[in-house]
Design a protein around this motif. Structure first.
Motif, PDB file in Angstrom:
ATOM      1  N   ASP A 154       0.747  -1.248  -0.061  1.00 40.29           N
ATOM      2  CA  ASP A 154      -0.099  -0.068   0.036  1.00 40.29           C
ATOM      3  C   ASP A 154       0.802   1.342   0.148  1.00 40.29           C
ATOM      4  OD1 ASP A 154      -2.696   1.255   0.118  1.00 40.29           O
ATOM      5  OD2 ASP A 154      -2.056   1.854   2.154  1.00 40.29           O
ATOM      6  N   ASP A 155       1.960   1.298   0.567  1.00 42.14           N
ATOM      7  CA  ASP A 155       2.925   2.476   0.827  1.00 42.14           C
ATOM      8  C   ASP A 155       3.409   2.645  -0.758  1.00 42.14           C
ATOM      9  OD1 ASP A 155       2.680   2.786   3.204  1.00 42.14           O
ATOM     10  OD2 ASP A 155       4.532   1.723   3.846  1.00 42.14           O
ATOM     11  N   GLU A 156       3.454   1.550  -1.427  1.00 40.83           N
ATOM     12  CA  GLU A 156       4.098   1.939  -2.637  1.00 40.83           C
ATOM     13  C   GLU A 156       2.907   2.571  -3.526  1.00 40.83           C
ATOM     14  OE1 GLU A 156       5.696  -0.651  -6.803  1.00 40.83           O
ATOM     15  OE2 GLU A 156       5.336  -1.623  -4.588  1.00 40.83           O
ATOM     16  N   VAL A 157       1.959   2.427  -3.436  1.00 42.50           N
ATOM     17  CA  VAL A 157       0.731   2.958  -4.219  1.00 42.50           C
ATOM     18  C   VAL A 157       0.513   4.378  -3.694  1.00 42.50           C
ATOM     19  CG1 VAL A 157      -1.628   2.996  -4.516  1.00 42.50           C
ATOM     20  CG2 VAL A 157      -0.631   0.850  -4.683  1.00 42.50           C
ATOM     21  N   ASP A 158       0.619   4.471  -2.369  1.00 40.13           N
ATOM     22  CA  ASP A 158       0.743   5.995  -1.900  1.00 40.13           C
ATOM     23  C   ASP A 158       1.938   6.814  -2.454  1.00 40.13           C
ATOM     24  OD1 ASP A 158      -1.618   5.429  -0.318  1.00 40.13           O
ATOM     25  OD2 ASP A 158      -0.458   4.798   1.384  1.00 40.13           O
ATOM     26  N   ASP A 159       3.105   6.264  -2.733  1.00 37.62           N
ATOM     27  CA  ASP A 159       4.332   6.958  -3.225  1.00 37.62           C
ATOM     28  C   ASP A 159       4.058   7.278  -4.591  1.00 37.62           C
ATOM     29  OD1 ASP A 159       5.515   6.801  -0.698  1.00 37.62           O
ATOM     30  OD2 ASP A 159       6.613   5.504  -1.368  1.00 37.62           O
TER      31      ASP A 159
END
Length: 220
Positions: A154-159
């Motif tokens: 999910d952090d990758e999508v947020d970035d």
């Protein structure tokens, strides 16, 4: 548990599997429509949302019926509780996919290749589609390892969402006439980011369903 309960319990699992596959198809179709500028596919994606909404109601009614029939314990009770929550998140995921498709319709006559976000969108779409697939698989197969993998991505999508927004806002500052392109693209990246969030919600519920552990916010 009585036979009637078992039959309805089995039917619920079948409908949840159907809901998962349907939402996965809707998300995939919306992304394909966006990438290919496929107006007909975007319109079909919007229409398919009626099936998602109808199935959500059927699942909610079946869960409530099962809760009323008996007083299920332990993992059966967790399954019913998470089914309600996951069903709602899947329906919301379908709504976000429809939003992507509707914004594709706004871009039907626009040349989006002039905007320097293609590679970022391509990466984001790939991660989101993988998250959706693994989210559905984790729930269908009770796989907590897949669920944890979804949460981590999910952090990758947020970035990627932040990177795309930054580029679109910068482009818009220098090219105000491209608002008809940049605004729908801003909405689409937000829709994709929300799909990632909903996948994370479901993954957390899968872990609760299988292990009885509440992991919401624990990874923040």
């Amino acid at each position: 548990m009585g036979r009637y309960f078992e039959e309805n319990y089995s039917m619920l699992k079948h409908k949840m599997d159907e809901m998962g596959r349907l939402v996965q198809e809707v998300v995939s179709s919306s992304i394909t429509a966006f990438n290919n500028g496929d107006i007909a596919l975007a319109q079909k994606t919007v229409q398919d949302d009626e099936h998602v909404d109808r199935l959500e109601v059927e699942i909610d009614e079946l869960v409530l019926k099962l809760l009323a029939l008996q007083q299920p314990m332990a993992i059966d009770l967790r399954f019913l509780i998470t089914a309600l929550k996951i069903n709602n998140d899947l329906e919301r995921m379908g709504d976000q996919a429809v939003n992507v498709a509707e914004n594709c319709l706004l871009l039907k006559s626009a040349d989006i290749t002039r905007i320097d976000t293609f590679e970022d969108f391509e990466k984001m779409e790939k991660v989101v589609q993988q998250m959706v697939q693994e989210t559905i698989d984790s729930y269908t197969n009770g796989n907590v390892d897949l669920a944890r993998g979804v949460i981590e991505r999910d952090d990758e999508v947020d970035d990627l969402n932040r990177d795309i927004i930054g580029k679109l806002v910068s482009h818009l500052r220098e090219n105000a006439d491209d608002a008809n392109i940049c605004v729908p693209l801003l909405l689409i990246t937000r829709n994709l980011e929300r799909i990632g969030d909903l996948c994370t919600n479901i993954a957390e519920d899968v872990i609760y369903y299988i292990e009885g552990k509440i992991v919401k916010h624990a990874h923040n």
